[in-house]
Motif scaffolding. Sequence first.
Motif, mmCIF file in Angstrom:
data_model
loop_
_atom_site.group_PDB
_atom_site.id
_atom_site.type_symbol
_atom_site.label_atom_id
_atom_site.label_comp_id
_atom_site.label_asym_id
_atom_site.label_seq_id
_atom_site.Cartn_x
_atom_site.Cartn_y
_atom_site.Cartn_z
ATOM 1 N N ASP A 1 -102.529 43.225 11.209
ATOM 2 C CA ASP A 1 -103.759 43.198 12.013
ATOM 3 C C ASP A 1 -104.591 41.964 11.675
ATOM 4 N N THR A 2 -105.006 41.267 12.734
ATOM 5 C CA THR A 2 -105.841 40.065 12.546
ATOM 6 C C THR A 2 -107.042 40.162 13.495
ATOM 7 N N PRO A 3 -107.913 41.120 13.259
ATOM 8 C CA PRO A 3 -109.056 41.322 14.169
ATOM 9 C C PRO A 3 -109.940 40.092 14.248
ATOM 10 N N GLY A 4 -110.311 39.772 15.489
ATOM 11 C CA GLY A 4 -111.211 38.637 15.681
ATOM 12 C C GLY A 4 -110.510 37.334 15.993
ATOM 13 N N HIS A 5 -109.153 37.346 16.016
ATOM 14 C CA HIS A 5 -108.475 36.095 16.350
ATOM 15 C C HIS A 5 -108.360 35.966 17.882
ATOM 16 N N PRO A 6 -108.690 34.798 18.434
ATOM 17 C CA PRO A 6 -108.748 34.661 19.902
ATOM 18 C C PRO A 6 -107.388 34.729 20.597
ATOM 19 N N ALA A 7 -106.293 34.383 19.914
ATOM 20 C CA ALA A 7 -104.980 34.411 20.572
ATOM 21 C C ALA A 7 -104.402 35.815 20.617
ATOM 22 N N SER A 8 -104.572 36.570 19.564
ATOM 23 C CA SER A 8 -104.119 37.969 19.508
ATOM 24 C C SER A 8 -104.621 38.582 18.205
ATOM 25 N N GLU A 9 -104.835 39.876 18.229
ATOM 26 C CA GLU A 9 -105.422 40.544 17.061
ATOM 27 C C GLU A 9 -104.386 41.234 16.187
ATOM 28 N N LYS A 10 -103.132 40.814 16.326
ATOM 29 C CA LYS A 10 -102.089 41.182 15.370
ATOM 30 C C LYS A 10 -101.030 40.083 15.404
ATOM 31 N N LYS A 11 -100.351 39.924 14.279
ATOM 32 C CA LYS A 11 -99.377 38.838 14.142
ATOM 33 C C LYS A 11 -98.109 39.366 13.473
ATOM 34 N N PRO A 12 -96.963 38.705 13.740
ATOM 35 C CA PRO A 12 -95.715 39.101 13.058
ATOM 36 C C PRO A 12 -95.688 38.496 11.647
ATOM 37 N N PHE A 13 -95.927 39.342 10.672
ATOM 38 C CA PHE A 13 -96.009 38.895 9.282
ATOM 39 C C PHE A 13 -94.602 38.908 8.679
ATOM 40 N N MET A 14 -94.158 37.755 8.189
ATOM 41 C CA MET A 14 -92.783 37.596 7.671
ATOM 42 C C MET A 14 -92.698 38.049 6.214
ATOM 43 N N ILE A 15 -93.093 39.286 5.950
ATOM 44 C CA ILE A 15 -93.187 39.793 4.581
ATOM 45 C C ILE A 15 -91.839 39.773 3.870
ATOM 46 N N ARG A 16 -90.744 39.918 4.644
ATOM 47 C CA ARG A 16 -89.402 39.913 4.023
ATOM 48 C C ARG A 16 -88.641 38.651 4.428
ATOM 49 N N GLU A 17 -89.320 37.512 4.382
ATOM 50 C CA GLU A 17 -88.646 36.279 4.817
ATOM 51 C C GLU A 17 -87.451 35.930 3.929
ATOM 52 N N LYS A 18 -87.431 36.441 2.708
ATOM 53 C CA LYS A 18 -86.276 36.184 1.832
ATOM 54 C C LYS A 18 -85.012 36.868 2.347
ATOM 55 N N ASP A 19 -85.166 37.839 3.267
ATOM 56 C CA ASP A 19 -83.997 38.525 3.831
ATOM 57 C C ASP A 19 -83.419 37.789 5.043
ATOM 58 N N CYS A 20 -84.096 36.725 5.466
ATOM 59 C CA CYS A 20 -83.681 36.026 6.693
ATOM 60 C C CYS A 20 -82.234 35.528 6.587
ATOM 61 N N ILE A 21 -81.471 35.726 7.657
ATOM 62 C CA ILE A 21 -80.069 35.274 7.699
ATOM 63 C C ILE A 21 -79.920 34.057 8.617
ATOM 64 N N PHE A 22 -81.059 33.527 9.047
ATOM 65 C CA PHE A 22 -81.095 32.285 9.824
ATOM 66 C C PHE A 22 -80.275 32.387 11.113
ATOM 67 N N CYS A 23 -80.448 33.503 11.783
ATOM 68 C CA CYS A 23 -79.733 33.683 13.058
ATOM 69 C C CYS A 23 -80.439 32.959 14.204
ATOM 70 N N MET A 24 -81.676 32.588 13.986
ATOM 71 C CA MET A 24 -82.514 31.841 14.927
ATOM 72 C C MET A 24 -82.979 32.669 16.128
ATOM 73 N N ALA A 25 -82.689 33.943 16.125
ATOM 74 C CA ALA A 25 -83.043 34.776 17.274
ATOM 75 C C ALA A 25 -84.539 34.746 17.543
ATOM 76 N N CYS A 26 -85.341 34.898 16.506
ATOM 77 C CA CYS A 26 -86.796 34.951 16.721
ATOM 78 C C CYS A 26 -87.328 33.636 17.275
ATOM 79 N N GLU A 27 -86.797 32.559 16.762
ATOM 80 C CA GLU A 27 -87.261 31.249 17.246
ATOM 81 C C GLU A 27 -86.898 31.075 18.718
#
Length: 207
Positions: free
Chosen positions: A166-192
């Motif tokens: 949750d990012t209340p007050g942000h003009p673009a959107s009030e929630k963001k995709p937080f990469m909390i487990r970025e160490k698990d990334c397998i670099f599939c590039m799907a999200c990008e």
Amino acid sequence: MEYICESCGTLLMHSNQVTLDSMKDVHSQLCSVKRQNIATPVPQVPQKSTPNVQPSLSNTPSPSQMPNSPSAQQSTTVASAPGGQTTISLTGNGTTYSKIEGPIDPEFRSKRQVKGTFQGIKVWGPVDPPGQLGIWGTEVTVDFDICVADGACIEACPVNVYEWLDTPGHPASEKKPFMIREKDCIFCMACENVCPPQCVKIFQKGQ
Ligand code: SF4
Ligand code: SF4
């Protein structure tokens, strides 16, 4: 025969010993000096007073000084969330409202500085919460000032790198995709590849 009282000095005399003994008994019961001596309290030997041993407050460790006390543990606990240390706040009195168009600048790491961390994830400035949040991540990076929170990246990720923040007050959107487990990334590039405003940039290790 005679008898002298050892207490008062009275002289008792009688020729009959039995009678003299009776006289002694009566006198000893009535002798005022003897009775006074009996009634006089024996002088008390001053007793050395035993100090009232109380734990010295100054030497008593306070709860916070007890090594295993909860408060001691509390005082030495570093403010950290499950993913790591947090030095960036999502709230504040910032006056900068940054809603910018994509794509993310792929060269941002040479142009921006790390301003802190959120649960161990790097945050690249400028940051001025709540309206300006910068770019988040090291290998899985998202420009939070571009993200419109449609959720495509979260749905696309096969290993659940992201979770909503949750990012209340942000003009673009009030929630963001937080990469909390970025160490698990397998670099599939799907999200990008699925991000509509192109605010995701994946850096493979060593890039
Ligand atoms: S590159 Fe793939 S594995 Fe890594 S965060 Fe994006 S979707 Fe998830
Ligand atoms: S796909 Fe892009 S815009 Fe959509 S939530 Fe993910 S980062 Fe934000």
